[in-house]
Design an enzyme around this catalytic site. Structure first.
Site, PDB file in Angstrom:
ATOM      1  N   CYS A 340       4.076  30.312   3.093  1.00  0.00           N
ATOM      2  CA  CYS A 340       4.619  31.585   3.556  1.00  0.00           C
ATOM      3  C   CYS A 340       5.833  31.981   2.716  1.00  0.00           C
ATOM      4  CB  CYS A 340       4.923  31.544   5.046  1.00  0.00           C
ATOM      5  SG  CYS A 340       5.048  33.193   5.784  1.00  0.00           S
ATOM      6  N   HIS A 434       0.101  29.478   7.983  1.00  0.00           N
ATOM      7  CA  HIS A 434       0.719  28.384   8.717  1.00  0.00           C
ATOM      8  C   HIS A 434      -0.383  27.605   9.449  1.00  0.00           C
ATOM      9  CE1 HIS A 434       4.794  29.830   8.119  1.00  0.00           C
ATOM     10  NE2 HIS A 434       4.444  31.035   8.540  1.00  0.00           N
TER      11      HIS A 434
END
Length: 512
Positions: A340, A434
């Protein structure tokens, strides 16, 4: 029935989240329909929940873990207000899963009535839908400077008529003073709801505590419902990265002759640090959080985790010398993973008029991509695959997206529709997903490739490690600890009947 309980704490990280989860698992075993609740959470560790309208929304990771302890699917109502700090002075406000505003000390008072109303309504709906709701407080109820507008600690308890227990971390020291002081700083109406205490993280013979427990009862008129022991196996789904030690978990011995050493950079605004917990469940994989450049040089795999402030944390990397250590690690052909915000830092350039407002800044230049930030936040659960059709699941929470990439750049993952996601170039890997490493086969394939690139030829993945089983075992351990070490019958009476009558007032108390 419509029972409830507030689990408060003497401090942040006293153990409220795990005690709440343990009580939830114990109640589930009793056949009780139970739900968790935290009116307001401040954390950059969040989980994605699909809301009633089919869109993804965020709640605190701890509340998703507590939902699993209850055996129910997580709901947005379990954590109606989530504050995600982006700096020391401002936090993004996530209301029932959706980012709606940015709050500072200056405008929080104006926004607070709306947040409290939403939280109270969510709790009322949950109490109508479940037998019992176990509420977790935030920080400490004795933060008397914040009491006037409180709706997550004693303000919530008073609104809903909830009994409260106060959890104290004895490992920090001063637990008896902290417990007495917590009650003594509350006004009479709040004190009347505090029924007793739970001591957490005790090492040694509980009999040594008896004189202190007896005196605490004598001076407060309130019992201690039990003493929970220190337990090394409770490290999954931490509320924030500060709960971690330097090494995650207890690494099991390798199946082969080599260990893998993983260094995770502890960014100032680290987000969803729980991504690396799945790596730490593997035998022979040592995962540690660090801010030392020298430790990156010695690692087999370096991880840049998520960040709530990508551009600011990238600047911090450069200021501390960690950026140079990361690029040197990659230049040596050693494995590097960005997740991310960490993935975004690997780009040639980052264009950010949204989160930092700094416009275009150079990235680390380790992947031939550019990142652009969009005011619209991507929040969704995702499924797809990696090379060789290995199934992968995860979730996305980000403003930045890949706006340009060199033609033919391989992707790390692909969505269910076949489009690519992330990037990989040599030993450098990046993804916005994630939770991807909770997919067991993908995690094993990735670690096998890391070992090859790092020259750890003696490392072998374990074929039988299942992350979901490890997490479920942790939740069962929490339930076991509650059943074995707390007075569950007394807790049940509290949940069923509310605060005991005529609890004594402890002076001086806060003025009403």
């Amino acid at each position: 029935m419509s029972g409830g309980l507030l689990v408060a704490g003497t401090t942040s990280d006293a153990g409220k989240s795990v005690v709440t989860a343990g009580i939830c698992r114990w109640l589930r075993r009793r056949g009780v329909r139970v739900a968790p609740f935290k009116a307001q959470n401040m954390s950059n560790n969040s989980a994605v929940v699909v809301g009633p309208d089919g869109r993804g929304g965020e709640i605190g990771r701890a509340q998703a873990m507590q939902a699993a302890a209850c055996g129910v699917a997580p709901e947005l109502r379990f954590n109606p207000v989530l504050l995600k700090p982006g700096s020391d002075h401002a936090s993004q406000v996530v209301l029932l899963g959706e980012a709606v505003d940015t709050v500072t000390a200056g405008n929080y008072r104006q926004l607070r009535p709306r947040l409290a109303e939403t939280a109270y309504r969510a709790l009322g709906e949950l109490r109508a839908a479940y037998d019992v709701v176990i509420c977790e407080g935030a920080g400490s109820p004795a933060e008397i400077n914040l009491r006037a507008g409180d709706y997550v600690n004693m303000g919530l308890a008073r609104h809903a008529g909830l009994p409260a227990v106060v959890v104290g971390d004895i490992d920090r020291g001063g637990v008896f003073a902290a417990m007495f002081g917590t009650v003594a700083l509350l006004d009479p109406a709040d004190q009347a709801l505090v029924a007793g205490f739970v001591i957490n993280k005790f090492r040694g013979d509980p009999g040594l505590l008896r004189p202190g427990l007896d005196m605490l009862h004598q001076v407060t008129g309130r019992p201690t419902y039990g003493v929970l022991p220190w337990e090394l196996d409770l490290w999954l789904d931490a509320e924030d990265s500060l709960a971690y030690g330097r090494v995650l978990g207890r690494p099991a011995a390798p199946r082969g002759s080599d260990w893998l050493d993983v260094a995770v950079v502890r960014l100032p605004r680290i987000s969803n640090a729980t991504d690396v917990e799945a790596l730490a469940t593997e035998p022979g994989v040592r995962v540690r959080l660090t801010i030392e450049p020298a430790e990156l040089a010695a690692a087999d795999l370096v991880v840049l985790p998520g960040s709530k402030s990508t551009v600011a944390d990238l600047a911090w990397l450069r200021e501390t010398g960690l950026a140079e250590a990361v690029t040197a690690h990659a230049a040596a052909g050693r494995p590097l993973l960005g997740i991310c915000g960490g993935f975004q830092m690997l780009a040639r350039a980052i264009h950010d008029p949204v989160e930092s407002g700094q416009g275009s800044v150079p990235g680390l230049g380790l992947l031939p991509i550019e990142i652009t930030f969009d005011p619209r936040k991507t929040v969704r659960r995702v499924t797809g695959a990696a090379a060789g059709d290995v199934p992968v699941q995860g979730y996305e929470i980000h403003h930045g997206y890949v706006s340009a990439a060199d033609p033919g750049l391989p992707t790390l993952l692909r969505y269910a529709d076949g489009t690519g996601e992330g990037a990989r170039l040599g030993a450098v890997h990046g993804t916005h997903w994630h939770g991807a490493f909770e997919s067991d086969e993908f995690r094993r394939r990735f670690l096998t490739e890391v070992a090859r690139l790092a020259g750890r030829t003696g490392f072998k993945v374990a074929p039988d490690t299942a992350f979901a089983v490890v997490r479920e075992r942790t939740l069962d351990l929490l339930g076991d600890l509650v059943e074995e070490h707390l007075d569950t019958e007394a807790l049940w009476r509290l949940i069923e009947s509310g605060p005991p009558p005529a609890l004594p007032f402890i002076p001086p108390g806060a003025p009403q």
